[in-house]
Design a protein around this motif. Structure first.
Motif, PDB file in Angstrom:
ATOM      1  N   ASP A  88      41.995  10.146  70.886  1.00 58.90           N
ATOM      2  CA  ASP A  88      41.984  11.306  71.786  1.00 58.90           C
ATOM      3  C   ASP A  88      43.183  12.220  71.596  1.00 58.90           C
ATOM      4  O   ASP A  88      43.711  12.805  72.562  1.00 58.90           O
ATOM      5  CB  ASP A  88      41.923  10.843  73.251  1.00 58.90           C
ATOM      6  CG  ASP A  88      40.695   9.987  73.527  1.00 58.90           C
ATOM      7  OD1 ASP A  88      39.642  10.269  72.924  1.00 58.90           O
ATOM      8  OD2 ASP A  88      40.807   9.029  74.309  1.00 58.90           O
ATOM      9  N   VAL A  89      43.634  12.339  70.353  1.00 59.67           N
ATOM     10  CA  VAL A  89      44.713  13.285  70.055  1.00 59.67           C
ATOM     11  C   VAL A  89      44.351  14.026  68.774  1.00 59.67           C
ATOM     12  O   VAL A  89      43.645  13.495  67.920  1.00 59.67           O
ATOM     13  CB  VAL A  89      46.070  12.574  69.873  1.00 59.67           C
ATOM     14  CG1 VAL A  89      46.515  11.915  71.154  1.00 59.67           C
ATOM     15  CG2 VAL A  89      46.016  11.561  68.734  1.00 59.67           C
ATOM     16  N   PRO A  90      44.816  15.270  68.649  1.00 62.46           N
ATOM     17  CA  PRO A  90      44.604  15.961  67.376  1.00 62.46           C
ATOM     18  C   PRO A  90      45.465  15.322  66.292  1.00 62.46           C
ATOM     19  O   PRO A  90      46.566  14.847  66.558  1.00 62.46           O
ATOM     20  CB  PRO A  90      45.050  17.399  67.683  1.00 62.46           C
ATOM     21  CG  PRO A  90      45.989  17.273  68.830  1.00 62.46           C
ATOM     22  CD  PRO A  90      45.500  16.118  69.643  1.00 62.46           C
ATOM     23  N   ASN A  91      44.944  15.322  65.101  1.00 58.94           N
ATOM     24  CA  ASN A  91      45.653  14.744  63.959  1.00 58.94           C
ATOM     25  C   ASN A  91      46.161  13.326  64.251  1.00 58.94           C
ATOM     26  O   ASN A  91      47.372  13.055  64.238  1.00 58.94           O
ATOM     27  CB  ASN A  91      46.836  15.636  63.558  1.00 58.94           C
ATOM     28  CG  ASN A  91      46.419  17.053  63.231  1.00 58.94           C
ATOM     29  OD1 ASN A  91      45.423  17.274  62.533  1.00 58.94           O
ATOM     30  ND2 ASN A  91      47.152  18.025  63.750  1.00 58.94           N
ATOM     31  N   THR A 125      56.178  10.322  76.268  1.00 59.15           N
ATOM     32  CA  THR A 125      57.155  10.718  77.281  1.00 59.15           C
ATOM     33  C   THR A 125      56.649  10.287  78.651  1.00 59.15           C
ATOM     34  O   THR A 125      55.455  10.017  78.815  1.00 59.15           O
ATOM     35  CB  THR A 125      57.390  12.240  77.268  1.00 59.15           C
ATOM     36  OG1 THR A 125      56.196  12.894  77.730  1.00 59.15           O
ATOM     37  CG2 THR A 125      57.737  12.725  75.874  1.00 59.15           C
ATOM     38  N   PRO A 126      57.540  10.217  79.651  1.00 56.05           N
ATOM     39  CA  PRO A 126      57.098   9.791  80.988  1.00 56.05           C
ATOM     40  C   PRO A 126      56.012  10.668  81.586  1.00 56.05           C
ATOM     41  O   PRO A 126      55.229  10.209  82.432  1.00 56.05           O
ATOM     42  CB  PRO A 126      58.386   9.867  81.816  1.00 56.05           C
ATOM     43  CG  PRO A 126      59.472   9.688  80.806  1.00 56.05           C
ATOM     44  CD  PRO A 126      58.995  10.371  79.569  1.00 56.05           C
ATOM     45  N   ASP A 127      55.934  11.912  81.164  1.00 58.06           N
ATOM     46  CA  ASP A 127      54.939  12.817  81.722  1.00 58.06           C
ATOM     47  C   ASP A 127      53.595  12.765  81.000  1.00 58.06           C
ATOM     48  O   ASP A 127      52.618  13.351  81.472  1.00 58.06           O
ATOM     49  CB  ASP A 127      55.468  14.263  81.687  1.00 58.06           C
ATOM     50  CG  ASP A 127      56.704  14.448  82.554  1.00 58.06           C
ATOM     51  OD1 ASP A 127      56.801  13.740  83.577  1.00 58.06           O
ATOM     52  OD2 ASP A 127      57.563  15.280  82.194  1.00 58.06           O
ATOM     53  N   ASP A 128      53.558  12.073  79.874  1.00 59.92           N
ATOM     54  CA  ASP A 128      52.316  11.991  79.105  1.00 59.92           C
ATOM     55  C   ASP A 128      51.372  10.966  79.723  1.00 59.92           C
ATOM     56  O   ASP A 128      51.811   9.980  80.322  1.00 59.92           O
ATOM     57  CB  ASP A 128      52.603  11.588  77.658  1.00 59.92           C
ATOM     58  CG  ASP A 128      53.334  12.675  76.886  1.00 59.92           C
ATOM     59  OD1 ASP A 128      53.192  13.849  77.262  1.00 59.92           O
ATOM     60  OD2 ASP A 128      54.051  12.336  75.924  1.00 59.92           O
ATOM     61  N   PRO A 129      50.067  11.199  79.600  1.00 61.19           N
ATOM     62  CA  PRO A 129      49.114  10.170  80.037  1.00 61.19           C
ATOM     63  C   PRO A 129      49.245   8.935  79.140  1.00 61.19           C
ATOM     64  O   PRO A 129      49.741   9.031  78.009  1.00 61.19           O
ATOM     65  CB  PRO A 129      47.750  10.855  79.853  1.00 61.19           C
ATOM     66  CG  PRO A 129      47.984  11.902  78.812  1.00 61.19           C
ATOM     67  CD  PRO A 129      49.391  12.386  79.021  1.00 61.19           C
ATOM     68  N   PRO A 130      48.824   7.766  79.630  1.00 61.14           N
ATOM     69  CA  PRO A 130      48.921   6.545  78.812  1.00 61.14           C
ATOM     70  C   PRO A 130      48.188   6.712  77.488  1.00 61.14           C
ATOM     71  O   PRO A 130      47.060   7.230  77.446  1.00 61.14           O
ATOM     72  CB  PRO A 130      48.250   5.480  79.684  1.00 61.14           C
ATOM     73  CG  PRO A 130      48.346   6.017  81.077  1.00 61.14           C
ATOM     74  CD  PRO A 130      48.249   7.499  80.958  1.00 61.14           C
TER      75      PRO A 130
END
Length: 206
Positions: A95-98, A44-49
């Motif tokens: 750098d994300v869970p699962n 989403t636009p608010d998520d970090p790259p």
């Protein structure tokens, strides 16, 4: 899961045989580098790259950079031994869970180079020419070139003939058949130097 696309429209790349280590794989016109592009459909636009881990499996000859460029990472590529290499690229979220993964099959086609010179079956031939006049066969020489196709085609020329005998001999450039074409008397001796050439290289500079 990550969505994988290619910067050149497909996942078939090209590279010349005997390319040095770290040479990048390119498209069929050899103009653009093959780059594996990755997108996250959940972004989403608010998520970090998003960040991804890229790696190759089923090959020791090719690897992939963090930016998705595929490069040669082996010791030698020989077109006469293998014409294509296929392997898989695995992309995993970082750098994300699962973390989720996706994969794509990549094929690299090797391009031939003129990297071998013709070699005669014998370095020296000794023959007896019947005395007389008229065109007649002396011997057929043969040279082999292990390059494939166009680069492996051999043509023959007479480089020199001793005792001012050049005008007395001719050679078929394709078959290597050597002929005497005029009068030869008893006791005459000639040393004939024959050159075998393959087809010249193209614009790749090999």
């Amino acid at each position: 899961a990550p969505v994988i696309t290619s910067s050149i429209g497909d996942f078939t790349g090209y590279i010349y045989e005997n390319s040095p280590k770290y040479t990048l794989v390119r498209d069929v016109q050899l103009r653009n580098n093959l780059q594996v592009l990755v997108a996250d459909p959940d972004q989403t636009p608010d998520d970090p790259p998003p960040t991804f881990d890229l790696r190759t499996i089923d090959t020791g000859a090719f690897a992939i950079t963090e930016e998705g460029f595929i490069y040669f990472n082996g010791n030698q590529l020989d077109f006469e031994s293998i014409q294509s290499v296929s392997f898989r690229v695995i992309v995993t979220e970082s750098d994300v869970p699962n973390p989720k993964s996706s994969s794509v099959d990549v094929t690299i086609q090797l391009l031939d180079r003129n990297d071998n010179a013709p070699e005669f079956n014998a370095q020296e031939y000794s023959v007896t020419i019947p005395e007389g006049n008229g065109r007649r066969t002396v011997i057929q020489v043969e040279a082999n070139d292990v390059d494939s196709g166009f680069y492996g085609e051999v043509t023959y020329t007479i480089s020199s003939v001793s005792n001012n005998g050049r005008q007395k001999f001719d050679i078929d450039p394709n078959s290597g058949q050597l002929y005497v074409t005029s009068l030869v008397d008893r006791g005459e001796n000639y040393v004939i130097t024959i050159e075998a050439k393959d087809n010249p290289s193209t614009s790749d500079g090999s």
